[in-house]
Design a protein around this motif. Structure first.
Motif, short mmCIF file in Angstrom:
data_model
loop_
_atom_site.label_atom_id
_atom_site.label_comp_id
_atom_site.label_asym_id
_atom_site.label_seq_id
_atom_site.Cartn_x
_atom_site.Cartn_y
_atom_site.Cartn_z
N CYS A 1 14.38 11.06 -3.05
CA CYS A 1 13.17 11.74 -3.71
C CYS A 1 13.00 10.10 -4.51
O CYS A 1 11.07 9.31 -3.73
N LYS A 2 13.48 9.28 -4.42
CA LYS A 2 13.32 8.13 -5.39
C LYS A 2 12.55 7.05 -4.46
O LYS A 2 12.04 5.97 -4.95
N ARG A 3 13.53 7.12 -3.62
CA ARG A 3 12.83 6.11 -2.45
C ARG A 3 11.14 6.45 -1.54
O ARG A 3 10.94 5.65 -1.15
N ALA A 4 11.42 8.13 -1.16
CA ALA A 4 9.94 7.87 -1.33
C ALA A 4 8.88 8.16 -2.16
O ALA A 4 8.53 7.77 -1.27
N HIS A 5 9.25 8.19 -3.25
CA HIS A 5 8.19 7.38 -4.15
C HIS A 5 7.61 6.51 -3.78
O HIS A 5 6.03 6.74 -3.97
N ASP A 6 8.02 5.40 -3.89
CA ASP A 6 7.78 4.84 -3.98
C ASP A 6 7.03 4.54 -2.61
O ASP A 6 6.05 3.52 -2.20
N GLU A 7 7.55 5.29 -1.07
CA GLU A 7 6.58 4.46 0.39
C GLU A 7 5.46 5.53 -0.20
O GLU A 7 4.62 5.05 0.58
N VAL A 8 5.37 6.64 -0.87
CA VAL A 8 3.92 7.79 -0.78
C VAL A 8 2.85 6.73 -1.68
O VAL A 8 1.80 6.27 -1.21
N ALA A 9 3.45 6.11 -2.50
CA ALA A 9 2.99 5.62 -3.45
C ALA A 9 1.82 3.81 -2.24
O ALA A 9 0.53 3.92 -2.43
N LYS A 10 2.94 3.22 -1.97
CA LYS A 10 2.24 2.47 -1.01
C LYS A 10 1.00 3.61 -0.03
O LYS A 10 0.04 2.69 0.89
N LEU A 11 2.06 4.48 0.77
CA LEU A 11 0.43 5.01 1.34
C LEU A 11 -0.23 5.62 0.37
O LEU A 11 -1.51 5.37 1.94
N LEU A 12 -0.62 5.72 -0.51
CA LEU A 12 -2.10 6.42 -1.03
C LEU A 12 -2.65 5.50 -1.41
O LEU A 12 -3.77 4.82 -1.35
N LYS A 13 -1.95 3.79 -1.96
CA LYS A 13 -2.92 2.63 -2.00
C LYS A 13 -3.33 2.27 -0.90
O LYS A 13 -4.58 1.52 -0.76
N SER A 14 -2.94 2.19 0.28
CA SER A 14 -3.12 1.80 1.43
C SER A 14 -4.39 3.03 1.92
O SER A 14 -5.23 2.48 2.93
N ASP A 15 -4.45 3.84 2.05
CA ASP A 15 -5.32 4.78 2.53
C ASP A 15 -6.04 5.69 1.12
O ASP A 15 -5.27 6.16 0.43
N GLY A 16 -7.08 5.58 1.41
CA GLY A 16 -7.16 5.77 0.18
C GLY A 16 -8.22 7.57 -0.19
O GLY A 16 -9.00 8.27 -0.40
N ASN A 17 -7.83 8.06 1.49
CA ASN A 17 -8.58 9.32 1.34
C ASN A 17 -7.68 10.23 1.77
O ASN A 17 -7.02 11.60 2.76
N ILE A 18 -6.35 10.59 1.14
CA ILE A 18 -5.01 11.28 1.05
C ILE A 18 -5.17 11.66 -0.49
O ILE A 18 -5.35 11.09 -1.46
N ARG A 19 -5.14 13.36 -0.15
CA ARG A 19 -5.27 14.40 -1.60
C ARG A 19 -3.57 14.29 -1.31
O ARG A 19 -2.54 14.78 -0.36
N LEU A 20 -2.79 13.89 -2.51
CA LEU A 20 -1.04 14.27 -2.95
C LEU A 20 -1.45 15.37 -3.64
O LEU A 20 -2.00 15.42 -4.77
N ILE A 21 -0.03 16.35 -4.15
CA ILE A 21 0.26 17.65 -4.33
C ILE A 21 1.83 17.29 -4.90
O ILE A 21 2.73 17.41 -3.63
N VAL A 22 1.87 17.60 -6.07
CA VAL A 22 3.52 17.66 -6.45
C VAL A 22 4.40 18.71 -6.72
O VAL A 22 3.75 19.24 -7.37
#
Length: 252
Positions: free
Chosen positions: A113-134
């Motif tokens: 999850c810790k590894r994925a957290h950085d990957e998800v953050a990178k995805l959201l930064k590179s793509d401004g059209n994604i909605r994230l639910i935790v």
């Protein structure tokens, strides 16, 4: 009957024919002991001479199982869409109006999850059209539960932005989780540690976590991280490139 054509055909043909037959036509009990022994010997000899057939069969079985699991997951997501995408309490980040929704079930003590957290953050930064639910899904022991209760209590007491800060901090933290540690974390962000601690044992916090557990059980989620992207369930860690490719695929 099978016994009429078994003896004269080549082992490979017999094996292929046998695998193609319905179960009702493959009843080895109808064979004599001699015919059954001959059949088994021919199949064994063929497989020993062509061991790649075994791997092909295993790969075919795995492909069919993966297809069945994918279809089952599609059905589970469809049947539980309201609870997954609009439960009324899970934190929503990224672009709330994004055309792609990514849901993550996480545990703060989970290394992947810790590894994925950085990957998800990178995805959201590179793509401004994604909605994230935790979705808070603590499954790795008491420290996981304590961390999730703290995060949910922070959200309820101090709001969405404070939850995001705590979520990031807990994902970056690799030490033991205890109440003194969490209180220091709250103070670091200028939060009311007393109010958050008082809320941690509340029915409201317990309800969020228990409802997410119930949803995970319905979805057959047993590990973290688990993602739902639109209609598809993704079980396990995914690197940035794979997530980005899947987003592009969903958009068509």
């Amino acid at each position: 009957m099978l016994r009429r054509f078994l003896a004269p055909v080549a082992p490979a043909v017999a094996l292929a024919a046998t695998l193609a037959l319905p179960v009702s036509a493959m009843d080895l009990q109808e064979l004599s002991d001699e015919e059954r022994a001959q059949f088994r010997a021919e199949v064994r000899a063929y497989l020993m001479e062509n061991p790649e057939v075994i791997m092909e069969a295993v790969e075919l079985l795995q492909t069919r199982e993966a297809q069945q699991q994918a279809q089952a997951d599609l059905n589970l997501v469809s049947d539980n869409a309201q609870a997954i995408f609009d439960d009324g309490y899970s934190w929503v980040g990224g672009n709330p109006d994004g055309d792609i929704t990514l849901v993550e079930f996480l545990d703060y003590r989970c290394g992947y999850c810790k590894r994925a957290h950085d990957e998800v953050a990178k995805l959201l930064k590179s793509d401004g059209n994604i909605r994230l639910i935790v979705k808070e899904f603590p499954i790795l022991g008491d420290q996981s539960v304590l961390a999730s209760r703290f995060a949910v209590a922070t959200k309820q007491v101090a709001g969405s932005d404070s939850y995001k800060a705590i979520n990031d901090a807990l994902m970056a933290y690799n030490g033991e989780v205890s109440l003194p540690v969490l209180r220091r974390l709250a103070n670091t962000f200028g939060l009311d540690a007393d109010a958050i601690e008082a809320r941690m044992d509340s029915a409201e916090v317990a309800r969020e976590i228990s409802e997410t557990r119930a949803l995970a059980q319905k979805l057959n989620i047993t590990g973290t991280p688990t993602f739902v992207m639109q209609d598809e369930m993704l079980r396990g860690y995914l690197p940035y490139d794979q997530m980005k490719a899947m987003v592009a695929e969903k958009r068509g």
